[in-house]
Design a protein around this motif. Sequence first.
Motif, PDB file in Angstrom:
ATOM      1  N   ALA A 180     -26.117 116.462  74.650  1.00  0.00           N
ATOM      2  CA  ALA A 180     -24.841 115.827  74.324  1.00  0.00           C
ATOM      3  C   ALA A 180     -24.422 114.863  75.426  1.00  0.00           C
ATOM      4  O   ALA A 180     -23.952 113.746  75.165  1.00  0.00           O
ATOM      5  N   LEU A 221     -16.900 131.622  73.017  1.00  0.00           N
ATOM      6  CA  LEU A 221     -16.997 130.505  72.073  1.00  0.00           C
ATOM      7  C   LEU A 221     -15.688 130.325  71.308  1.00  0.00           C
ATOM      8  O   LEU A 221     -15.161 129.205  71.196  1.00  0.00           O
ATOM      9  N   HIS A 246     -22.379 125.467  65.258  1.00  0.00           N
ATOM     10  CA  HIS A 246     -22.923 125.832  66.574  1.00  0.00           C
ATOM     11  C   HIS A 246     -24.345 126.339  66.481  1.00  0.00           C
ATOM     12  O   HIS A 246     -25.059 126.365  67.476  1.00  0.00           O
ATOM     13  N   THR A 281     -15.006 119.428  74.005  1.00  0.00           N
ATOM     14  CA  THR A 281     -15.913 119.796  72.925  1.00  0.00           C
ATOM     15  C   THR A 281     -16.831 120.918  73.403  1.00  0.00           C
ATOM     16  O   THR A 281     -16.991 121.130  74.599  1.00  0.00           O
ATOM     17  N   VAL A 282     -17.428 121.610  72.438  1.00  0.00           N
ATOM     18  CA  VAL A 282     -18.141 122.850  72.746  1.00  0.00           C
ATOM     19  C   VAL A 282     -19.526 122.812  72.107  1.00  0.00           C
ATOM     20  O   VAL A 282     -19.694 122.270  71.010  1.00  0.00           O
ATOM     21  N   VAL A 283     -20.524 123.382  72.783  1.00  0.00           N
ATOM     22  CA  VAL A 283     -21.841 123.582  72.176  1.00  0.00           C
ATOM     23  C   VAL A 283     -22.083 125.090  72.019  1.00  0.00           C
ATOM     24  O   VAL A 283     -21.204 125.894  72.309  1.00  0.00           O
ATOM     25  N   GLY A 284     -23.264 125.480  71.557  1.00  0.00           N
ATOM     26  CA  GLY A 284     -23.523 126.886  71.231  1.00  0.00           C
ATOM     27  C   GLY A 284     -23.644 127.789  72.451  1.00  0.00           C
ATOM     28  O   GLY A 284     -23.770 127.328  73.585  1.00  0.00           O
ATOM     29  N   ILE A 285     -23.641 129.083  72.200  1.00  0.00           N
ATOM     30  CA  ILE A 285     -23.699 130.090  73.255  1.00  0.00           C
ATOM     31  C   ILE A 285     -24.982 129.947  74.074  1.00  0.00           C
ATOM     32  O   ILE A 285     -26.076 129.881  73.507  1.00  0.00           O
ATOM     33  N   ASP A 286     -24.849 129.894  75.387  1.00  0.00           N
ATOM     34  CA  ASP A 286     -25.977 129.786  76.342  1.00  0.00           C
ATOM     35  C   ASP A 286     -26.776 128.510  76.152  1.00  0.00           C
ATOM     36  O   ASP A 286     -27.888 128.408  76.653  1.00  0.00           O
ATOM     37  N   ASN A 287     -26.231 127.536  75.443  1.00  0.00           N
ATOM     38  CA  ASN A 287     -27.016 126.358  75.084  1.00  0.00           C
ATOM     39  C   ASN A 287     -26.867 125.239  76.116  1.00  0.00           C
ATOM     40  O   ASN A 287     -26.339 124.156  75.833  1.00  0.00           O
ATOM     41  N   GLY A 294     -27.501 118.353  70.758  1.00  0.00           N
ATOM     42  CA  GLY A 294     -26.550 117.454  71.351  1.00  0.00           C
ATOM     43  C   GLY A 294     -25.343 117.147  70.485  1.00  0.00           C
ATOM     44  O   GLY A 294     -24.541 116.292  70.828  1.00  0.00           O
ATOM     45  N   VAL A 295     -25.206 117.827  69.359  1.00  0.00           N
ATOM     46  CA  VAL A 295     -23.964 117.740  68.593  1.00  0.00           C
ATOM     47  C   VAL A 295     -22.948 118.668  69.257  1.00  0.00           C
ATOM     48  O   VAL A 295     -23.265 119.806  69.590  1.00  0.00           O
ATOM     49  N   THR A 296     -21.722 118.193  69.460  1.00  0.00           N
ATOM     50  CA  THR A 296     -20.680 119.059  70.005  1.00  0.00           C
ATOM     51  C   THR A 296     -19.610 119.298  68.949  1.00  0.00           C
ATOM     52  O   THR A 296     -19.501 118.554  67.980  1.00  0.00           O
ATOM     53  N   VAL A 297     -18.818 120.346  69.150  1.00  0.00           N
ATOM     54  CA  VAL A 297     -17.924 120.828  68.121  1.00  0.00           C
ATOM     55  C   VAL A 297     -16.518 121.010  68.695  1.00  0.00           C
ATOM     56  O   VAL A 297     -16.369 121.403  69.848  1.00  0.00           O
ATOM     57  N   VAL A 298     -15.498 120.739  67.882  1.00  0.00           N
ATOM     58  CA  VAL A 298     -14.119 121.070  68.269  1.00  0.00           C
ATOM     59  C   VAL A 298     -13.594 122.147  67.309  1.00  0.00           C
ATOM     60  O   VAL A 298     -14.332 122.634  66.461  1.00  0.00           O
ATOM     61  N   TYR A 337     -29.194 123.529  77.252  1.00  0.00           N
ATOM     62  CA  TYR A 337     -30.019 122.427  76.782  1.00  0.00           C
ATOM     63  C   TYR A 337     -29.221 121.509  75.848  1.00  0.00           C
ATOM     64  O   TYR A 337     -29.246 120.285  75.982  1.00  0.00           O
ATOM     65  N   GLY A 338     -28.478 122.101  74.928  1.00  0.00           N
ATOM     66  CA  GLY A 338     -27.671 121.305  73.999  1.00  0.00           C
ATOM     67  C   GLY A 338     -26.606 120.495  74.714  1.00  0.00           C
ATOM     68  O   GLY A 338     -26.334 119.347  74.353  1.00  0.00           O
ATOM     69  N   TYR A 358     -30.038 132.285  67.757  1.00  0.00           N
ATOM     70  CA  TYR A 358     -29.360 133.296  68.580  1.00  0.00           C
ATOM     71  C   TYR A 358     -27.917 132.848  68.739  1.00  0.00           C
ATOM     72  O   TYR A 358     -27.477 131.902  68.094  1.00  0.00           O
ATOM     73  N   GLY A 359     -27.169 133.559  69.581  1.00  0.00           N
ATOM     74  CA  GLY A 359     -25.784 133.157  69.794  1.00  0.00           C
ATOM     75  C   GLY A 359     -25.006 133.194  68.495  1.00  0.00           C
ATOM     76  O   GLY A 359     -24.968 134.216  67.812  1.00  0.00           O
ATOM     77  N   ILE A 364     -17.706 118.793  78.289  1.00  0.00           N
ATOM     78  CA  ILE A 364     -18.497 119.567  77.333  1.00  0.00           C
ATOM     79  C   ILE A 364     -18.553 121.008  77.815  1.00  0.00           C
ATOM     80  O   ILE A 364     -18.932 121.261  78.956  1.00  0.00           O
TER      81      ILE A 364
END
Lengths: 202, 202, 202, 202, 202, 202, 202, 202
Positions: free
Chosen positions: C190, C165, D169, C177-183, D175-179, C185-186, E155-156, C147
């Motif tokens: 995940a 990103l 995003h 897989t990717v989560v949001g910027i600086d996230n 906790g949702v991730t993205v591709v 916590y997210g 944000y982000g 992640i």
Amino acid sequence: MYGPGKSPEQCVQIVSELLEHGTGAVLVTRADDDQRKALEAAHGPASTAEAAGHTSMLWRAPEPWYSGNMLVVSAGTADVPVVDECLLALRAHGIEAQRITDVGVAGLHRLLARLDDVMTADLVIVIAGMEGALASVIGGLSGKPVIAVPTSVGYGSGLDGVTALLAMHATCANGVTVVGIDNGYGAACAAARIVRAARGSS
Amino acid sequence: MYGPGKSPEQCVQIVSELLEHGTGAVLVTRADDDQRKALEAAHGPASTAEAAGHTSMLWRAPEPWYSGNMLVVSAGTADVPVVDECLLALRAHGIEAQRITDVGVAGLHRLLARLDDVMTADLVIVIAGMEGALASVIGGLSGKPVIAVPTSVGYGSGLDGVTALLAMHATCANGVTVVGIDNGYGAACAAARIVRAARGSS
Amino acid sequence: MYGPGKSPEQCVQIVSELLEHGTGAVLVTRADDDQRKALEAAHGPASTAEAAGHTSMLWRAPEPWYSGNMLVVSAGTADVPVVDECLLALRAHGIEAQRITDVGVAGLHRLLARLDDVMTADLVIVIAGMEGALASVIGGLSGKPVIAVPTSVGYGSGLDGVTALLAMHATCANGVTVVGIDNGYGAACAAARIVRAARGSS
Amino acid sequence: MYGPGKSPEQCVQIVSELLEHGTGAVLVTRADDDQRKALEAAHGPASTAEAAGHTSMLWRAPEPWYSGNMLVVSAGTADVPVVDECLLALRAHGIEAQRITDVGVAGLHRLLARLDDVMTADLVIVIAGMEGALASVIGGLSGKPVIAVPTSVGYGSGLDGVTALLAMHATCANGVTVVGIDNGYGAACAAARIVRAARGSS
Amino acid sequence: MYGPGKSPEQCVQIVSELLEHGTGAVLVTRADDDQRKALEAAHGPASTAEAAGHTSMLWRAPEPWYSGNMLVVSAGTADVPVVDECLLALRAHGIEAQRITDVGVAGLHRLLARLDDVMTADLVIVIAGMEGALASVIGGLSGKPVIAVPTSVGYGSGLDGVTALLAMHATCANGVTVVGIDNGYGAACAAARIVRAARGSS
Amino acid sequence: MYGPGKSPEQCVQIVSELLEHGTGAVLVTRADDDQRKALEAAHGPASTAEAAGHTSMLWRAPEPWYSGNMLVVSAGTADVPVVDECLLALRAHGIEAQRITDVGVAGLHRLLARLDDVMTADLVIVIAGMEGALASVIGGLSGKPVIAVPTSVGYGSGLDGVTALLAMHATCANGVTVVGIDNGYGAACAAARIVRAARGSS
Amino acid sequence: MYGPGKSPEQCVQIVSELLEHGTGAVLVTRADDDQRKALEAAHGPASTAEAAGHTSMLWRAPEPWYSGNMLVVSAGTADVPVVDECLLALRAHGIEAQRITDVGVAGLHRLLARLDDVMTADLVIVIAGMEGALASVIGGLSGKPVIAVPTSVGYGSGLDGVTALLAMHATCANGVTVVGIDNGYGAACAAARIVRAARGSS
Amino acid sequence: MYGPGKSPEQCVQIVSELLEHGTGAVLVTRADDDQRKALEAAHGPASTAEAAGHTSMLWRAPEPWYSGNMLVVSAGTADVPVVDECLLALRAHGIEAQRITDVGVAGLHRLLARLDDVMTADLVIVIAGMEGALASVIGGLSGKPVIAVPTSVGYGSGLDGVTALLAMHATCANGVTVVGIDNGYGAACAAARIVRAARGSS
């Protein structure tokens, strides 16, 4: 050492180790006021270059060894902090360079008055904000390595340097290369790679 | 000679003059199919490098003179047309370079298997699309001049090469410089500036 | 509980209810100074993770139950606040993870020195700013879930994390897989989804 | 094998080697018409998934081994080609998944009618263009791993999928991730990493 | 009256004239602290709605005349200041509306619990930041006029509301209309246009 | 029914079901040439509106029921296809509207010549590309509901309609609402929501 | 003299030289508070124009010589600082111009009330933020030179003036030219070029 | 007459009316092939200027009346179509202008060789793509009106002319004004406004 994200104590500690165990120059880039004060208190005055909100600091500058003719050129006074950071970083690599800081392309006569300096330089670092046109002009005049630094100088459609960065890449001058926005330090490192490799290859 | 915007007849005419009156290499970049056919009919077969929709053509390649060890490295097969354009442009400058074209950072073992080639090169041109990470890795491994070329390979968030361009400028490897998107020709010119200057300085 | 937009009194009230009526961990993310002081005055000291301008706070961390080998890895000191937030949020889920915070791809030897840790991890969270290349490299090395968290570290063409990103999404490593910027916590959430589901499926 | 940038002959050659020397599935993604015809002529019919302008092809699909309940869900018919690519790539990993392809958030009753399927799935891949809202809704409903794929479906302010990518995003579901955009293949690889790791951990 | 760009004295003067010579409500939007203090000193306390850094102020609210069932709905506490500004501006138009402020799509059960309120409303204003998905869901549930307000919450990759604005326009719910970022006042004006026209047409 | 992503056979099938089992209008938007031909072969000629590359088709238009005075106004001939799509979609809702298609703000006299039509309309849909200024002017003139449709007409800095969309949202006319780029269909749906609700409220 | 990037001492020094050795007007643009105080202390009070955070200062304004009818027009009070800067810069060129500052296109009657002023002007500078529509309207009304200045007034989708800049370039009024965001000074210089050239050509 | 969006028949019809009832020049811009053929069949050969994919056509060019010295200057052959469109539009206004089309800033000697032409021009239109630097240089050299036209020439970071447009606005040359991307026609109209006004003012 890159300052942001480190506490003043961490900065002092890292610089201590570098000064004690290393033998070369110690350069801190983008130190904030607290970091600067802590570093000066601990390690004494440094050679510095200041920009809005941060300072680059150099201890134990090496003996200059570079015998060539390197030039750092910019368009106007607003670019001077990036020029200063670049020159300080060059000194950390043992390189002394000339500077010209008032030859924006909108005043072509000033540039033409310094044409000899440009044509005889072995390497030119061009630091320019706004539309970044100076890189195209210098790149066309000189056949030597030319490294361009877009700056965040300007406002509105300058988009904090992104316009200059894109413009420098869209330049019609072949063989000009570019580093990141306001990255005078990176340009110095790139120049050092080139002149070190040249010395090695001679 | 840059092809776009010129008629096939103009291309033939300009190349004729360059071949007759000049003594050096004649390089045409980004010729379309009509320009290519007209040029080959008029001036005979050229050395070529092909990319989607255009061809670079070289007549009268000079004798190679460069005795150093230059490396052009890319991540995958999709970047190969830019590699080819770059190598052809280097040959127009009299420079023969090595090529490695399958060392994307997601397959680090392949890069590590070629580590010696990277570490012994005098100058490295890194050609990479998608996220452009290869430039950071090579820039960290080698202390020699490193020139990065972002490519428009990839789709979606690659934004036709803009993501790779921005990413290469945000790199954490100091002293890597960057040319424009898909600009293998520009990287070759930048490399030629460096090695010519080095030869001159020896 | 997400802090922004709530008054200190609201924060205290919500946390009171959660502590009284709930049985699990209580995590407040992105609390500002006033919120933090009010919460500590009302509910006593919390486990915290600090970033520029906000604090994450955890009360009543659950007993760790995760027996796997989770790794949170970042490129440099500037990413550490996001690492800290991520680790705190993992602890709120009852997960203890290892951390490695100095393996940027421009210093490949440092990453290679920790190769065993990467290869033996059951899940890797990669936190990286600038060009985000670390995600590609780790994603290529490990076949386990990876992640990626882009951070807003860096300036200029880093575009406050948007470059990282986009670059992480343009990566050549499949299945990252990717989560949001600086996230951070997210990413922790995940990871918790994945390891909880795995426990359930055994 | 990623098709773009390879000649039909190269494709045939690489697939030949993979079929002869390997033992696993052989998957070609984003083959164009010429590549497809050459591959089918050489290696016989494949399982395929088609999208506008390219085809994914699978030979020697492995025996399904996954006993869990994986769900691939999308908003409407325009997303179906990405769903197909994703399912084919999952089959290449030995995973059979359910599909639901008509539960856009603007018709909430259709989604609610399939609520049981969503709540009992062990892992959900959400494929959505336009504003990508389906990922938020599914991510809030299910506590299992959720992987979101933004698609380039839609026009105007959809910006070829960039809006969906940014929106996913910015989601409020933790906790949702993205591709990457349209990257059904990448989502399948991410899902395979997760379920393989889970199997290993049981 | 739009506050920014006017001195506190100008504000007092303009409001004086409006109160003396006009007969209707007087609404000041986006007043800063100095403007607010000067206005309250001169004209007495107003009904207010506060957001970070500015205040909307209402004097002489008209008698409510609207007999319909208007609903202002948002996803979470961070959107509340825009909800407040919108409700105050509606009151300046003589409209009382209901509010629901905690029905983000990631917690679908909360929205479903208020389904009756949504289905029986004559007009719905949806205020949502992050990915703006709530507008799609409400637009699909209700056949009445739906006005969406993207907010700069998040944000982000939220890009200060631009992501939500683009996403709301890319929505799959037909007939939802959108006003500017954080423009609760504009949504109130649009709603007032609709219900005034409807009253006129009966 | 939204055409893109469906085969001609699927289109014919869906329309068959809608015509057989439903009682209302059947509208197909954005059909391509193949879809159009298949639909006309199967279901006979439809009322149509054409734009570059696609056609909207309407069967079984309902009896007009709307007794108000709705106006669809655009700046120039290039916007006419979006106007046509909007009017056809209105007819599918049983609404007949007037049209004015040559009142760009750069020719203010033409707009002033139609001032009565604008001032007496009960609802105005403004369709404009380039800088979208017509929405501001109409929004200031009329106190009735105004729905703006940005179009992708224009080139260069029009950015395929994104400039008009952003400009319409930055408008100084309060209470104007906006739908997506080229989305004449969406504007018609929004107008239908408003006039249906108004009829219900009378 | 452009203020940013110069110390107060440098400003005083440069202005001293200009006042002593030059004969014309001395204009300082974008001075900050420290620069302003130092300049006033050294050189006495100047004519000034203030905007948020900076001041333009003029010493030794020349005798007005321009006998034409120049007009500076803006939409609202928020644009006034740019109007002021523009008028001050015009005075530095010896040009007195009229001003109209409350004719936004959303209140067309106000503009129509000033139609004579617009139609009889020899040159119009239009200063407008938000969507910049005023430039299109004025450009259509007047056949004289029209110079447009986008301003950073507005928020959200105004994107700090970028929307207005793009919109003004996408205008449907032929022959309107544009200067940079908030660049009232640049518009004054452009106007001075035009009227000087006209005087010379008579 | 602007061609796009009109049928060939509409074009013929409108031009017929203009030729019959008007007395001045008739200019059609951006005609496609079908429009061109229909217009030539109906109205005989026109003066034309061609660009990729469209043609500008002029009937009944007026007698040249302009006695000044106007200059249209561009950087390279790729900009020539825009130069041609501009010159044709100027001729429709009765203005004959000089042209220089090979003075890109990367070849400063070529520009310097034409310095007299630049310095003696009464008005200069600068047409440049890529980074648009020529506008800055000409704007600095000449004190006369300078109108800049960014072109979509170039690729990659040129962003279809957006980079040149932004760069021209960020220029350090005061008083340069800019028209839209590739808008040679608009520049001609702006120049005509200026020289007409000057003639009127003499």
